[in-house]
Design an enzyme around this catalytic site. Structure first.
Site, PDB file in Angstrom:
ATOM      1  N   ASP A 242       0.835  -1.198   0.000  1.00 24.25           N
ATOM      2  CA  ASP A 242       0.000   0.000   0.000  1.00 24.25           C
ATOM      3  C   ASP A 242       0.876   1.256   0.000  1.00 24.25           C
ATOM      4  OD1 ASP A 242      -2.747   1.117   0.345  1.00 24.25           O
ATOM      5  OD2 ASP A 242      -1.900   1.882   2.215  1.00 24.25           O
ATOM      6  N   GLU A 316       1.595  -0.654  -5.155  1.00 24.25           N
ATOM      7  CA  GLU A 316       0.554   0.333  -5.397  1.00 24.25           C
ATOM      8  C   GLU A 316       1.266   1.681  -5.410  1.00 24.25           C
ATOM      9  OE1 GLU A 316      -3.383   2.535  -3.617  1.00 24.25           O
ATOM     10  OE2 GLU A 316      -1.592   2.121  -2.430  1.00 24.25           O
TER      11      GLU A 316
END
Length: 599
Positions: A242, A316
């Protein structure tokens, strides 16, 4: 190489001859690690399947529905966070990286899921959230209690405030969720002790409950390498990272007058990506894409390389241009990076041709696959996004009072876009429910919204709840079969009835059937490790995008008039109905339709 010539008639017609389309990307037959070509299915645990009846999806629920995924034909699953968390941001505020939150089950439940998934041939990637922790994490609670200049605070980004009494934040950064990116310690009731004024502030690029870690601190780096090993020892096949581009900040945390946002990307349907593939989807500023992140990922690559089975790291990273994104997937760093430039490109032949070409060129420079994606838990579902008019390619949610998508147009384009994407060489991600043709929930009552972006934006951005609504499994069951009681943590719209999995699986021509058949053909023709050659005769056409991958022609028509294939063409699959021209015998491809043709 197959050449496709065009002849001029009242409709554009392809004639297949024996030579030459322009090769852009060669097949990757030598390097066959699973992550180079895998189709990976994102499971958002709280919305996938509920085993207990409390209305929140859980790990046993995922285990109970693995057959759906094997029938679909995906290669792996990616689980969004299931760690122990106060759930202020749906689990992206992690309090304990080595345990399962009780709302999702137990560590034993996870190990059972992992074993069952492996038994049926599915690899499992788990989410890791290293940019920030929850404010309920033991480290942060200790930091608040310890006070300024303590070793405990050094793990986070605490700074003195500006102004005579420290009343102003340390810099002018804004949170991605809206509002300031700093919270003063004195504003937290538990922080001030013995009447001592604490003038420090802490950085949170997201919600106030998500303090950013200081990745210059050796304890932070050591801790996360240990977290990686904890899950690798249990057999996970990799990690989706993330905010992979946000962990390191520019030294000194200088002021920056730009904007950070969750809604960046192409906003004009007529806009073409830059030559480097940029659509505006990259985050910029001193808090993103700093050189120091690459040192972290080289260390993590070494950790994963110590385990067998081609374990993978997935970034990401909202980074542009694509040449900078490719730096995250150099041979000694990560293995995949989501292509958000592709996701945010308008539905336009020239724009898509440009971004695909730039993507493959950039990835080929570093010997990595391009990782395609159209939907996830942070963006409006592409079945709705593609039905919007006025160029709103990537709004941050759609509310009742916002412009509403054309549902039929959106689904038609979404199916065409998906079939186009699955024909590209590289890896691809599928977000849960898109195989059912699920639209965004655009009629959700505002008082039910749970995304912190809703209130932190001053109630101006609907946020991400609309793409996170629990899945419909059975059309005639309470809660559409999401769980045994019919309870769902967010209400499902009536439109979900026609998209329920039992209806989709039993209906010829359904979106599920298209995904299932396309994935089978993708494997049969080895398209994931395949090639891409642009069809010369339509290389600059505003109405057609066409490329050859191995022995398959992938063609998408954007033209108002049907586009005719030559008589006798062997169509392998199409995203929508085709029309036979009785006079010529040609098969016509309507607007917003993709076909795969056997060459």
């Amino acid at each position: 190489m197959t050449r496709i010539d065009s002849t001029t008639t009242d409709k554009a017609t392809f004639t297949l001859t024996s030579t030459g389309a322009t090769l852009l990307h060669a097949a990757s037959d030598a390097a066959r690690e699973w992550w180079r070509s895998a189709v990976i299915y994102q499971v958002y645990p709280r919305s996938f399947a509920d085993s207990t009846g409390n209305g929140i999806g859980d790990i046993p629920g995922i285990t109970s529905r693995l057959e759906h995924l094997t029938t679909l034909g995906v290669d792996a699953i990616w689980l969004s966070p299931f760690y122990r968390s106060p759930q202020a941001d749906a689990g992206y505020d992690v309090a304990d990286y080595r345990d399962v939150d009780p709302i999702f089950g137990t560590l034993s439940d996870f190990e059972t899921l992992l074993e069952r998934a492996h038994d049926v041939g599915l690899r499992v990637i788990v989410d890791l959230v290293p940019n920030h922790t929850s404010d309920d994490h033991d480290w942060f609670k200790a930091a608040l209690a310890a006070g300024p200049d303590s070793p405990e605070r050094a793990r986070y980004l605490f700074r003195e405030g500006q102004g005579e009494n420290g009343d102003l934040p340390p810099n002018n950064w804004k949170s991605i969720f809206g509002g300031p990116a700093w919270t003063r310690v004195n504003e937290r009731a538990a922080a001030a002790t013995d009447g001592v004024t604490d003038s420090q502030w802490y950085l949170h690029m997201f919600d106030t409950t998500q303090p950013d870690l200081d990745w210059e601190h050796p304890e932070v780096r050591a801790e996360f390498e240990d977290v990686l090993r904890f899950w690798l020892d249990r057999g996970v096949d990799g990690f989706r990272i993330d905010v992979a581009h946000g962990m390191v900040k520019t030294p000194g945390l200088p002021d920056w007058d730009g904007e950070v946002s969750m809604v960046e990307g192409t906003t004009d349907e007529a806009h073409q990506p830059a030559e480097d593939g940029s659509t505006g989807a990259g985050n910029s500023g001193p808090m993103f894409d700093q050189e120091g992140v690459h040192e972290i990922y080289r260390a993590w690559h070494t950790v994963l390389a110590g385990y067998d089975g081609d374990r993978a790291l997935v970034a990401e990273a909202w980074v542009e241009p694509l040449s900078r994104l490719a730096r995250y997937v150099r041979s000694d760093e990560m293995h995949q990076a989501f292509n958000f430039s592709f996701l945010t490109t308008a539905w336009d032949a020239a724009a898509l041709r440009s971004v695909v070409a730039a993507s493959l060129r950039a990835s080929d420079e570093v010997g990595a696959p391009t990782t395609w994606v159209l939907s996830n838990h942070d963006v409006v579902r592409h079945a709705s996004r593609m039905g919007l008019s006025g160029g709103a390619v990537r709004p941050n949610g759609i509310g009742k009072t916002d412009p509403q998508p054309d549902a039929a147009l959106g689904l038609r384009r979404a199916r065409a876009a998906t079939l186009q994407m699955l024909g590209l060489p590289g890896s691809a991600y599928v977000y849960q429910g898109e195989e059912l043709g699920l639209p965004e929930h655009t009629d959700l009552d505002d008082d039910l919204r749970q995304d912190p972006a809703w209130w932190r934006s001053g109630y101006t951005e609907a946020g991400r709840d609309g793409c996170r609504v629990p899945l419909p499994w059975e059309a005639d069951a309470p809660g559409y079969g999401f769980g045994p009681t019919g309870a769902t943590w967010l209400p499902q719209p009536e439109t979900y009835r026609a998209s329920a999995a039992d209806v989709q699986r039993s209906t010829d021509g359904s979106t599920f059937a298209m995904y299932r058949d396309a994935l089978a053909l993708r494997k049969e023709h080895d398209l994931g490790l395949g090639s891409l050659a642009w069809v010369d005769e339509v290389a600059a056409s505003p109405n057609v995008l066409a490329f050859v991958n191995r022995d398959v022609l992938v063609l998408t028509s954007f033209a108002a008039e049907p586009f005719a294939l030559p008589a006798g063409s062997q169509v392998l699959i199409s995203s929508g109905p085709l029309v036979a021209d009785g006079a010529s015998g040609a098969v016509q491809v309507p607007q917003d339709t993709t076909v795969w043709v056997q060459l």
